[in-house]
Design an enzyme around this catalytic site. Structure first.
Site: not given
Length: 305
Positions: A106, A258
């Site tokens: 990662h 969001g």
């Protein structure tokens, strides 16, 4: 003041360079490219490679978003900025290789800007990279940390040690009593060196990733493996998923702000498994991974700086 345009342009360039390097390394599949917009402001570009010769799944995200109020995950340590408008931009990458002897990895680099009403703009860089092997290879661990240390050259003394320790503490599963892997670098809230020096460090971290990972992948990609090793890889991927879903602040920030769910959760492995009460055989490589590789360790002890 941070140069937002310069950082955004470099992040897009980094995504392109990573895409080209990983497609060459895979030698088979190519990245699918999806652009997306966020209703509250901003958007991004997600690239996902599936069913390659080297990578079972790989993802590289670019995002640049704006919001009217900082999510709780971003303001938990910055109470004075709670509720402030913000802008965040970054590139994140997760590679899930096919061969169990090639580690998962990662990498993330990002800039965050908060603009409280009537207050001074706050900005900081963050990011790093870490390695999650399934089988214990000391040579790979030493190489990975040598590259991490080299990315910190030119920084204040002790930078590698500070960010290596932060990585060990951050990528830790307290409910399992183990680290996610062998770590690397992790930094956040970085602004004390001034914008130019902090941005330069982030660029070195982004550039160092390929030099750290691809030699390991090339060295291990053709190692023979069977069903035992594959099942252990899937079992350990379960621990990777546990960390991302329970503890990772980046996942929480993406969901709370969001962001695009498909892009946020592309970090999860394509396949994983869990097994109740599993224990490795005494003296096996699987036992050695747990005993010697999943706890903080000085991988460069005795190695010249």
């Amino acid at each position: 003041m941070p140069d937002r345009a310069a950082v955004s342009a470099w992040l897009l360039e980094l995504q392109e360079r990573l895409t080209e390097a990983l497609e060459r390394a895979d030698g088979g599949a190519r990245f699918r490219r999806d652009a997306w917009q966020r209703p509250e402001g901003g958007g991004g570009a997600t690239r996902v490679l599936k069913d390659g010769t080297l990578f079972e799944q790989a993802g590289i995200n670019f995002s640049r978003i704006r919001g009217a109020s900082m999510p709780p995950s971003a303001s938990a340590e910055r109470k004075a900025l709670a509720g402030a408008p913000f802008e965040a931009m970054g590139v994140s990458l997760v590679l899930h290789p096919r061969n169990p002897f090639v580690p998962t990895t990662h990498m993330n680099v990002r800039l965050f800007i908060a603009e409280p009403a009537g207050g001074e703009i706050a900005w900081w860089f963050g990011g790093g990279f870490d390695l999650t092997p399934y089988y214990p290879e000391e040579e790979d661990a030493r190489h990975w940390h040598r590259v991490a240390r080299s990315a910190c050259e030119g920084c204040p003394p002790g930078t590698y040690e500070l960010y290596k320790d932060w990585c060990d503490r951050y990528f830790y599963l307290p409910h399992r009593g183990e680290t996610r892997g062998i770590g690397g670098l992790f930094f956040d809230d970085l602004n004390e060196w001034g914008f130019d020096a902090c941005f330069a460090f982030m660029r070195r971290v982004g550039a160092a990733f390929v030099a750290g990972y691809l030699p390991i992948a090339e060295r291990r990609r053709n190692t023979a493996f069977g069903e035992r090793e594959r099942q252990f890889q899937l079992y350990r991927r379960g621990r990777y998923a546990e960390f991302n879903l329970i503890h990772d602040r980046g996942t929480l920030f993406g969901l709370q702000s969001g962001g695009r769910t498909e892009s946020i959760l592309m970090s999860l492995p394509p396949l994983a498994r869990w097994e109740y009460g599993w224990k490795p055989e005494p003296g096996s490589p699987e036992e050695r991974l747990s005993r010697d590789f999943l706890h903080p360790r000085d991988w460069l002890a005795g190695s010249a700086p």
